[in-house]
Design an enzyme around this catalytic site. Sequence first.
Site, mmCIF file in Angstrom:
data_model
loop_
_atom_site.group_PDB
_atom_site.id
_atom_site.type_symbol
_atom_site.label_atom_id
_atom_site.label_comp_id
_atom_site.label_asym_id
_atom_site.label_seq_id
_atom_site.Cartn_x
_atom_site.Cartn_y
_atom_site.Cartn_z
ATOM 1 N N TRP A 1 0.873 -1.176 0.000
ATOM 2 C CA TRP A 1 0.000 0.000 0.000
ATOM 3 C C TRP A 1 0.916 1.235 0.000
ATOM 4 O O TRP A 1 1.812 1.339 0.845
ATOM 5 C CB TRP A 1 -0.847 -0.027 1.263
ATOM 6 C CG TRP A 1 -1.868 1.053 1.378
ATOM 7 C CD1 TRP A 1 -2.769 1.452 0.425
ATOM 8 C CD2 TRP A 1 -2.131 1.859 2.541
ATOM 9 N NE1 TRP A 1 -3.564 2.451 0.923
ATOM 10 C CE2 TRP A 1 -3.200 2.721 2.205
ATOM 11 C CE3 TRP A 1 -1.576 1.941 3.815
ATOM 12 C CZ2 TRP A 1 -3.719 3.641 3.109
ATOM 13 C CZ3 TRP A 1 -2.102 2.849 4.711
ATOM 14 C CH2 TRP A 1 -3.158 3.690 4.362
ATOM 15 N N ASP B 1 -0.066 -5.157 9.649
ATOM 16 C CA ASP B 1 -1.073 -4.179 9.259
ATOM 17 C C ASP B 1 -2.358 -4.942 8.971
ATOM 18 O O ASP B 1 -2.437 -5.698 8.002
ATOM 19 C CB ASP B 1 -0.592 -3.420 8.011
ATOM 20 C CG ASP B 1 -1.572 -2.329 7.601
ATOM 21 O OD1 ASP B 1 -2.586 -2.140 8.316
ATOM 22 O OD2 ASP B 1 -1.337 -1.666 6.569
ATOM 23 N N LYS C 1 -12.985 -0.760 6.726
ATOM 24 C CA LYS C 1 -13.607 -1.678 5.749
ATOM 25 C C LYS C 1 -14.543 -2.685 6.412
ATOM 26 O O LYS C 1 -15.634 -2.933 5.915
ATOM 27 C CB LYS C 1 -12.539 -2.463 4.979
ATOM 28 C CG LYS C 1 -11.273 -1.726 4.701
ATOM 29 C CD LYS C 1 -11.334 -0.873 3.474
ATOM 30 C CE LYS C 1 -10.141 0.061 3.478
ATOM 31 N NZ LYS C 1 -9.825 0.658 2.233
HETATM 32 C C1 LIG Z 1 -3.052 -2.180 3.779
HETATM 33 C C2 LIG Z 1 -3.785 -1.016 4.344
HETATM 34 N N1 LIG Z 1 -3.400 -0.522 5.523
HETATM 35 C C3 LIG Z 1 -4.017 0.508 6.085
HETATM 36 C C4 LIG Z 1 -5.087 1.110 5.473
HETATM 37 C C5 LIG Z 1 -5.674 2.253 6.242
HETATM 38 O O1 LIG Z 1 -6.932 2.619 6.009
HETATM 39 P P1 LIG Z 1 -7.714 3.603 6.985
HETATM 40 O O2 LIG Z 1 -6.783 4.649 7.436
HETATM 41 O O3 LIG Z 1 -8.804 4.124 6.132
HETATM 42 O O4 LIG Z 1 -8.196 2.763 8.113
HETATM 43 C C6 LIG Z 1 -5.529 0.648 4.227
HETATM 44 C C7 LIG Z 1 -6.608 1.287 3.501
HETATM 45 O O5 LIG Z 1 -6.787 1.182 2.326
HETATM 46 C C8 LIG Z 1 -4.855 -0.460 3.658
HETATM 47 O O6 LIG Z 1 -5.234 -0.988 2.501
#
Ligand SMILES: Cc1ncc(COP(=O)(O)O)c(C=O)c1O
Length: 426
Positions: free
Chosen positions: A154, A238, A274
């Site tokens: 990511w 993560d 999500k």
């Molecule tokens: C691998 C991964 N880590 C962390 C996040 C963090 O998302 P958020 O800050 O919206 O919780 C995402 C969101 O797309 C992700 O795909």
Amino acid sequence: MKNTARLVLKNSFKPSCRSFSTCQMQQGIWAGVNYAPLDAIKQLTISFNQDTAPNKILLGEGVYRTNEGKPKTLPSVREAEKIIFEKGLDHEYPPVTGVVDFCKATQKFAFGENSDRIATVQSISGTGSLCLAACYIKKFLPADTKVYFPNPTWVNHFNIFRAQGFTDDRIPTYRYFDKKTNGMDVQGALEDIKNAPAKSVILLHACAHNPTGVDPTMDTWKKISDICKEKQHYVLFDSAYQAFASGDANTDAQSFRLFVKEGHQIMLCQSYAKNFGLYGQRIGAFNVVTENAEEKKNVESQLGIIIRTQYSNPPLHGARLVTTVLNTPELKAQWEKDVKELADRIKLMRAKLVEELKKVGSTRDWSHITNQIGMFAFSGLNEQQVTKLKEEYHIYMTKDGRISISGLNTNNVATVAKAMHEVTKN
Ligand SMILES: Cc1ncc(COP(=O)(O)O)c(C=O)c1O
């Protein structure tokens, strides 16, 4: 440095503006600030919004959409909203490290039980949790510690660590995706993790790897765990998709629970964007497994210091929603159904896409699309093919060929398959 010098110069020679219209005419004191475009994923949504074609399709950002292409609020979360509203709660500051009941509930959700050796603090969703991780690593591990990300990962992982002052040589990658098989490069990953300097930090996606949708098998997880132990690596998980990937919260926690069972004192970032559909509530958590209750207390206190200087206290509402769902048996049962429905629709769309590709005559092997899991499919389309899809068919995905499966539905999947076939035949 250059910009600062220019700023000072402008500041000392230009008279300050008295009205908005004169500011428009002259160069202001901020003229040295350059325009910074958003990252590629956000940029893609902007281009999509500017496209006037009526048949355009967005397969970009990782947000869930219903079969009608609409955002979804989970029924369990709607019920929790009513319960919270009826309680007439106040809006006082929560503790710096987060709403106490939320921290207990999120720890149990992740690890299967509460433990007096796990430090858990509330975070600003998954991104905020990763920011806390980066600050914590920077503050408490030696200054030359490297943090290894999978290749690819990511894109915000790099940005978050860079923002904390990690130079690029401190955030290298380990091999992860094998373009030849569209699966995991198990050998490459194991080798690179083994060859990393002892006591490096290894970042692992707990499930539904973003952007590839390719996860290690349990057998591979065990091998990664063994190597990390041998090299005394620190492990940072993560977890942005617990339950969203398979439809079951315990299944999607197997990776990091195995590491804990094997004796690793992992760090774990959680997001409820999500799996609870709480994108905009910015609710998540950062956990550090320690040796004992004393260490847990110390780690939590230090995380409190980091939080206090950054945003002082986390927000209340998302924490209340997640806690209410997880701690109310009927709502928890409803949520289990809700999240399974999301995961099942994603799985169905993967199968439909492959089915439609075959129907329109594609003879390519698309089985990786159904083998991969979670929000994204790494289609194997190259940049040229992705550009053609955008320019000729108004279908938008990131340059690396990543498809956000939730953008597919029964109304557009045949169109997408036909276009994918057109750009990939010869
Ligand atoms: C691998 C991964 N880590 C962390 C996040 C963090 O998302 P958020 O800050 O919206 O919780 C995402 C969101 O797309 C992700 O795909």
